[in-house]
Design a protein around this motif. Structure first.
Motif: not given
Length: 410
Positions: A157, A188-189, A48-49, A308, A332-333, A304, A336, A328, A212
């Motif tokens: 990505e 991301a997944t 994830p970011t 990204r 990711h959110r 969202d 940040r 999930d 993760d």
């Protein structure tokens, strides 16, 4: 478990640059990807970011160029593909920072740049090229870019490239770079469309890495939620948080309409903010991000899709004004904030219908996310309780419906 970058067998010049950038110890994705990539393996990684994935592919690429230096000037040896121009510029900027003590040429090839400017770059020696697929393909078709020299192909990505319809172009680029030694794919997944949209021969027996953020990394993020009785109450809670607590904040909403409504509500109270949303003209999007980056405004509202792949420094608060569609995405959110060893806060403002999602998120992140109150804005309604259906109850209800006589029968 690898505890510091010195254990990764990296060149001293790279280690000095990493230290200067303030990286203390490798994140999970870095610790797992870098050794496998240096062993010559293809990589299929989910990250994830906010987990440090750029360094996870840039560092082994730089080490490879150090281990096998070029003998004569020529075209690029490492090609990194990204879905957007913004991300390409970000990756190139980070790569230059990591390579600051090495004599390497790192260039970007993206839309929005005049043809002649790229033609000048392509006539010089390049070591790493970071590109968007569509624009690069134009140069390949015009025989301005030589793919035969590419030794590593890196896709960043990848799932977003699929969403944007780049799969056929990426497959073509893969066959154009068929003499390469290694391929690294980051997404991301890995579920669903994660990789299946690309041809099977893109990767050869890859090392699969699913990173993760570890609980230790998440512990730096304080997570809590506020309950709102209705939309008016929700807005009042948000305004209080923005004026009393938050410093550098990203607010997430689920749709463009919600974004427009929230924007105008904040403007009424003279709360300055920037915003980004899907299908936004590139110049306006860049302007919004640069205003937030340079501190002209300290609040960014985003959907969202729009957020990204954008790396934004020093985020103190992530606010979920709308809960995401899945746990999930929540992860990711909140990733940040609390970056580069700093602490951060993740706040969700939920209505009654969001309570079950909040509980799902807590199970997913394996943490108890507590409710907090703002004294003068306490909710008046009771907290909704969702009873879990037991298996026996389910069976009983199924039997009841089976045995229930039909209303139509006399």
């Amino acid at each position: 478990m690898i505890k510091n970058f010195a254990e990764l067998d990296l060149d001293p010049n790279l280690l000095i640059a990493i230290e200067e950038m303030g990286f203390n110890r490798p994140t999970q994705i870095q610790a797992e990807s870098i050794p496998q990539a240096l062993d010559g393996r293809d990589i299929l990684a989910s990250a994830p970011t906010g987990t440090g994935k750029t360094a996870a592919f840039v560092l082994p690429a730089l080490q490879y160029l150090h281990d096998f230096p070029r003998r004569k000037p020529g075209p690029a040896r490492i090609l990194i593909l990204t879905p957007t121009r913004e991300l390409a510029m970000q990756v190139a900027e980070q790569a230059r920072c990591m390579a600051r003590h090495a004599k390497l040429n790192i260039f970007t090839i993206t839309g929005g740049v005049q043809y002649q400017e790229h033609a000048d770059i392509l006539s010089t020696t390049q070591d790493i090229v970071v590109a968007t697929p569509g624009r690069l393909m134009e140069y390949i078709e015009a025989e301005r870019f030589d793919c035969r020299a590419i030794e590593w192909l890196i896709l960043d990505e990848a799932d977003r490239m699929l969403d944007m319809g780049f799969a056929p172009t990426v497959d073509r680029l893969s066959s154009e770079c068929r003499w390469r030694k290694q391929t690294l794919l980051f997404s991301a997944t890995l579920e669903g469309k994660g990789v299946e949209g690309f041809t099977a021969d893109l990767l050869k027996e890859p090392a699969k890495i699913d990173a993760d953020p570890s609980r230790r990394e998440r512990k730096k993020i304080a997570q809590w939620y506020h309950r709102a009785d209705d939309l008016t109450h929700k807005l009042a809670l948000l305004k209080n948080i923005l004026t009393e607590q938050a410093e550098r904040t990203i607010i997430f909403v689920k749709t463009r309409d919600r974004l427009a409504d929230l924007r105008s509500e904040l403007e009424k109270d003279n709360i300055q903010c920037a915003w980004i949303q899907g299908e936004m003209p590139q110049d306006r999007r860049n302007n919004a991000i640069s205003r937030f980056r340079d501190g002209t405004v300290n609040i960014l509202i985003a959907t969202d899709v729009a957020a990204r792949g954008i790396d934004l420094p020093d985020i103190s608060h992530v606010i979920n004004y709308d809960m995401p569609r899945s746990a999930d995405v929540y992860l990711h959110r909140i990733g940040r904030t609390a970056r580069a060893g700093k602490k951060g806060n993740a706040i969700s403002i939920i209505e009654a219908h969001d309570q079950s999602m909040m509980e799902r998120v807590a199970r997913y992140v394996k943490e108890d996310i507590k409710e907090r109150f703002i004294k003068e804005l306490r909710p008046k309604h009771k907290k909704p309780v969702f009873k879990k259906k037991k298996k026996d109850d389910k069976k009983k209800s199924q039997i009841k419906t089976k045995n229930k006589p039909s209303k139509n029968k006399k």
